[in-house]
Design a protein around this motif. Structure first.
Motif, PDB file in Angstrom:
ATOM      1  N   ALA A  53      35.570  33.534  53.570  1.00 14.82           N
ATOM      2  CA  ALA A  53      34.755  33.646  54.788  1.00 14.82           C
ATOM      3  C   ALA A  53      34.778  35.068  55.326  1.00 14.82           C
ATOM      4  O   ALA A  53      33.748  35.611  55.730  1.00 14.82           O
ATOM      5  N   ALA A  54      35.941  35.719  55.312  1.00 14.36           N
ATOM      6  CA  ALA A  54      36.060  37.084  55.791  1.00 14.36           C
ATOM      7  C   ALA A  54      35.261  38.038  54.907  1.00 14.36           C
ATOM      8  O   ALA A  54      34.601  38.949  55.402  1.00 14.36           O
ATOM      9  N   GLN A  55      35.305  37.816  53.617  1.00 17.28           N
ATOM     10  CA  GLN A  55      34.548  38.660  52.697  1.00 17.28           C
ATOM     11  C   GLN A  55      33.050  38.433  52.895  1.00 17.28           C
ATOM     12  O   GLN A  55      32.274  39.381  52.843  1.00 17.28           O
ATOM     13  N   GLY A  56      32.658  37.202  53.130  1.00 16.07           N
ATOM     14  CA  GLY A  56      31.246  36.897  53.384  1.00 16.07           C
ATOM     15  C   GLY A  56      30.742  37.533  54.662  1.00 16.07           C
ATOM     16  O   GLY A  56      29.591  37.971  54.751  1.00 16.07           O
ATOM     17  N   ASN A  57      31.597  37.644  55.677  1.00 16.35           N
ATOM     18  CA  ASN A  57      31.214  38.258  56.953  1.00 16.35           C
ATOM     19  C   ASN A  57      31.045  39.768  56.817  1.00 16.35           C
ATOM     20  O   ASN A  57      30.303  40.380  57.561  1.00 16.35           O
ATOM     21  N   ARG A  58      31.770  40.380  55.870  1.00 14.24           N
ATOM     22  CA  ARG A  58      31.660  41.829  55.668  1.00 14.24           C
ATOM     23  C   ARG A  58      30.407  42.221  54.906  1.00 14.24           C
ATOM     24  O   ARG A  58      29.943  43.325  55.025  1.00 14.24           O
TER      25      ARG A  58
END
Length: 98
Positions: free
Chosen positions: A92-97
């Motif tokens: 999720a964090a990678q997708g937000n970046r």
């Protein structure tokens, strides 16, 4: 098949690590039994029952070691759920970046 090829496989490495952890616990338990049998013998020979104290203290340590190996280590349900939760957070964090 070459040995170095096997050790590069993540499943092989994980299996070896888990087997090593379990073997370490079995060795710990065996030494615990042998040493405490000796202490119980010495305790009984002296007419006092002091051997219970090291047996209980070390037994707690052995139980914690067993819990770490058999309950909390990789492959247990709790560990797998925690790993999956971390994967989800990282994804999720990678997708937000992006």
């Amino acid at each position: 098949m070459r040995h170095d090829t096997l050790t590069q496989d993540p499943i092989e490495r994980l299996a070896r690590r888990r087997a090593g952890a379990k073997l370490g616990w079995y060795m710990h338990a065996g030494i615990y039994l042998l040493v405490n049998l000796l202490l119980i013998t010495l305790s009984a020979a002296s007419g006092r029952h002091w051997a219970v104290f090291p047996a209980v203290g070390w037994g707690i340590g052995l139980a914690v070691h067993g819990a770490m190996v058999f309950v909390l280590a990789g492959g247990s349900g709790l560990h797998e759920r925690m790993v999956q939760a971390e994967r989800d957070r990282l994804t999720a964090a990678q997708g937000n970046r992006s």
